[in-house]
Design a protein around this motif. Structure first.
Motif, PDB file in Angstrom:
ATOM      1  N   SER A 104       0.886  -1.188  -0.152  1.00  0.00           N
ATOM      2  CA  SER A 104      -0.064   0.111   0.015  1.00  0.00           C
ATOM      3  C   SER A 104       0.703   1.288  -0.221  1.00  0.00           C
ATOM      4  N   GLY A 105       2.157   1.052  -0.109  1.00  0.00           N
ATOM      5  CA  GLY A 105       3.007   2.345   0.086  1.00  0.00           C
ATOM      6  C   GLY A 105       3.914   2.418   1.492  1.00  0.00           C
ATOM      7  N   SER A 106       4.954   2.936   1.386  1.00  0.00           N
ATOM      8  CA  SER A 106       5.871   3.034   2.638  1.00  0.00           C
ATOM      9  C   SER A 106       6.379   4.394   2.600  1.00  0.00           C
ATOM     10  N   TRP A 107       6.325   5.256   1.614  1.00  0.00           N
ATOM     11  CA  TRP A 107       7.024   6.606   1.766  1.00  0.00           C
ATOM     12  C   TRP A 107       5.979   7.533   1.441  1.00  0.00           C
ATOM     13  N   PRO A 108       5.332   8.212   2.477  1.00  0.00           N
ATOM     14  CA  PRO A 108       4.270   9.257   2.158  1.00  0.00           C
ATOM     15  C   PRO A 108       4.697  10.524   1.512  1.00  0.00           C
ATOM     16  N   GLN A 109       5.795  10.717   1.496  1.00  0.00           N
ATOM     17  CA  GLN A 109       6.470  12.030   0.978  1.00  0.00           C
ATOM     18  C   GLN A 109       6.243  12.022  -0.530  1.00  0.00           C
ATOM     19  N   GLU A 110       6.513  10.915  -1.261  1.00  0.00           N
ATOM     20  CA  GLU A 110       6.408  10.819  -2.628  1.00  0.00           C
ATOM     21  C   GLU A 110       4.781  11.096  -2.896  1.00  0.00           C
ATOM     22  N   PHE A 111       3.942  10.329  -2.294  1.00  0.00           N
ATOM     23  CA  PHE A 111       2.546  10.558  -2.490  1.00  0.00           C
ATOM     24  C   PHE A 111       2.185  12.194  -2.486  1.00  0.00           C
ATOM     25  N   ASP A 121      -2.425   9.116   5.161  1.00  0.00           N
ATOM     26  CA  ASP A 121      -3.551   8.193   5.888  1.00  0.00           C
ATOM     27  C   ASP A 121      -3.456   6.709   5.687  1.00  0.00           C
ATOM     28  N   ALA A 122      -2.764   6.164   6.763  1.00  0.00           N
ATOM     29  CA  ALA A 122      -2.484   4.496   6.466  1.00  0.00           C
ATOM     30  C   ALA A 122      -3.566   3.935   6.283  1.00  0.00           C
ATOM     31  N   ALA A 123      -4.888   4.165   7.120  1.00  0.00           N
ATOM     32  CA  ALA A 123      -6.037   3.621   6.935  1.00  0.00           C
ATOM     33  C   ALA A 123      -6.473   3.765   5.302  1.00  0.00           C
ATOM     34  N   VAL A 124      -6.599   4.909   4.933  1.00  0.00           N
ATOM     35  CA  VAL A 124      -7.200   5.150   3.450  1.00  0.00           C
ATOM     36  C   VAL A 124      -5.988   4.240   2.461  1.00  0.00           C
ATOM     37  N   ARG A 125      -4.852   4.078   2.902  1.00  0.00           N
ATOM     38  CA  ARG A 125      -3.833   3.572   1.977  1.00  0.00           C
ATOM     39  C   ARG A 125      -4.284   1.850   1.988  1.00  0.00           C
ATOM     40  N   VAL A 126      -4.477   1.307   3.221  1.00  0.00           N
ATOM     41  CA  VAL A 126      -5.098   0.045   3.290  1.00  0.00           C
ATOM     42  C   VAL A 126      -6.120  -0.641   2.648  1.00  0.00           C
ATOM     43  N   ASP A 127      -7.228   0.577   2.789  1.00  0.00           N
ATOM     44  CA  ASP A 127      -8.536   0.567   2.161  1.00  0.00           C
ATOM     45  C   ASP A 127      -8.389   0.351   0.724  1.00  0.00           C
TER      46      ASP A 127
END
Length: 285
Positions: A104-111, A121-127
């Motif tokens: 689901s992605g591990s580097w929020p900065q690039e988002f 938002d980790a919950a949004v990514r896992v959803d």
């Protein structure tokens, strides 16, 4: 039997260097090679990084036996219908050698930098991850409104990593391989019985002290670069590494993604295979 993959981040290397290392790994007896998937190099954004699926395709075309995959593709970077089509195409082109590592992605900065929703938002990514895994299954089915043609001609093993509660549920539902982060090995006894039909793998950073290497220098360089990984880094000569990996196999790890601290110099790849992996093939590991 223990499986060995070369983990080869496509950073600080030219495309030709990546192919050369993959070919050395294949000739030396590695089972596969795995790349990373980022739009910028994590923690080193001043360095270039090659696109993950393109690199995998290029390497697959220039090898014959190696399985090809990633730890892991970010599901948010590709529409699931496009990813499903890419996976089926690369699997067919490589005669079934492609494995789909997905997260689901591990580097929020690039988002944030590249305008991808949900990075903070980790919950949004896992959803989104859960929804996309279900869509991939639909796209690979042989019927239904979302089924794509052609369907997969080979099994496409799915690799999922992580230890979160929801992630572990997805491992049980979808994964062929569960990759436990090396810094969470303390949770292996607790989590291993919960992974269902999946098999356990581990990404291991290695400071390999070869025959002519200075142990202190190898350890110092490896620790400087990757000491923050804690138990994710191991330094030693062949005998020490055989003992290390044997201990992990005894705990239930069936595959290792080996990440060499010297950017996988070809000599390191071949000597590690000769002195560590061949011991495993003889039954020591």
């Amino acid at each position: 039997m223990t499986e060995w993959f070369l983990f080869l981040p496509q950073v600080r290397l030219e495309v030709g260097d990546i192919v050369d290392r993959a070919q050395v790994a294949e000739a030396s007896g590695f089972d596969g090679v795995a790349f990373i998937d980022h739009l910028e190099a994590p923690g080193a954004t001043h360095q270039g990084i090659w696109e993950a699926m393109t690199i995998a395709t290029w390497v697959a075309a220039r090898t014959e036996r190696l399985r090809i995959g990633h730890l892991v593709l970010c599901d948010a970077f590709r529409h699931p219908a496009v990813l499903a089509k890419q996976a089926v195409t690369l699997s067919a082109a490589s005669d079934g050698r492609f494995e789909l590592g997905l997260g689901s992605g591990s580097w929020p900065q690039e988002f944030t930098r590249f305008g991808i929703d949900g990075g903070d938002d980790a919950a949004v990514r896992v959803d989104r991850f859960e929804r996309n895994l279900a869509l991939l299954r639909d796209h690979w089915s042989t019927d239904g409104v979302r089924a794509q043609l052609p369907p997969p001609r080979h099994d496409i093993p799915l690799v999922i990593g992580g230890t979160g509660r929801r992630t572990m549920g997805l491992v049980r539902r979808y994964a062929d391989w569960w990759n436990i982060p090396s810094h969470r090995l303390d949770r292996l006894p607790e989590l291993l019985p919960t992974i269902g039909r999946a098999r356990a793998s581990l990404q291991q950073m290695v400071g390999f002290v070869g025959r002519d290497a200075d142990p202190a220098a190898v350890t110092a360089r490896s620790t400087r670069l990757f000491g923050h990984l804690g138990s994710g880094l191991v330094c030693g000569d062949a005998a020490e590494l055989v003992d290390h990996f044997a201990g992990l196999v005894a705990q239930g790890i069936e595959r290792f993604y080996v990440w060499f601290s010297d950017s996988a110099a070809p000599q390191t790849i071949s000597e590690f295979a000769e002195t560590v992996m061949k011991t495993a093939q003889k039954g020591t590991i």
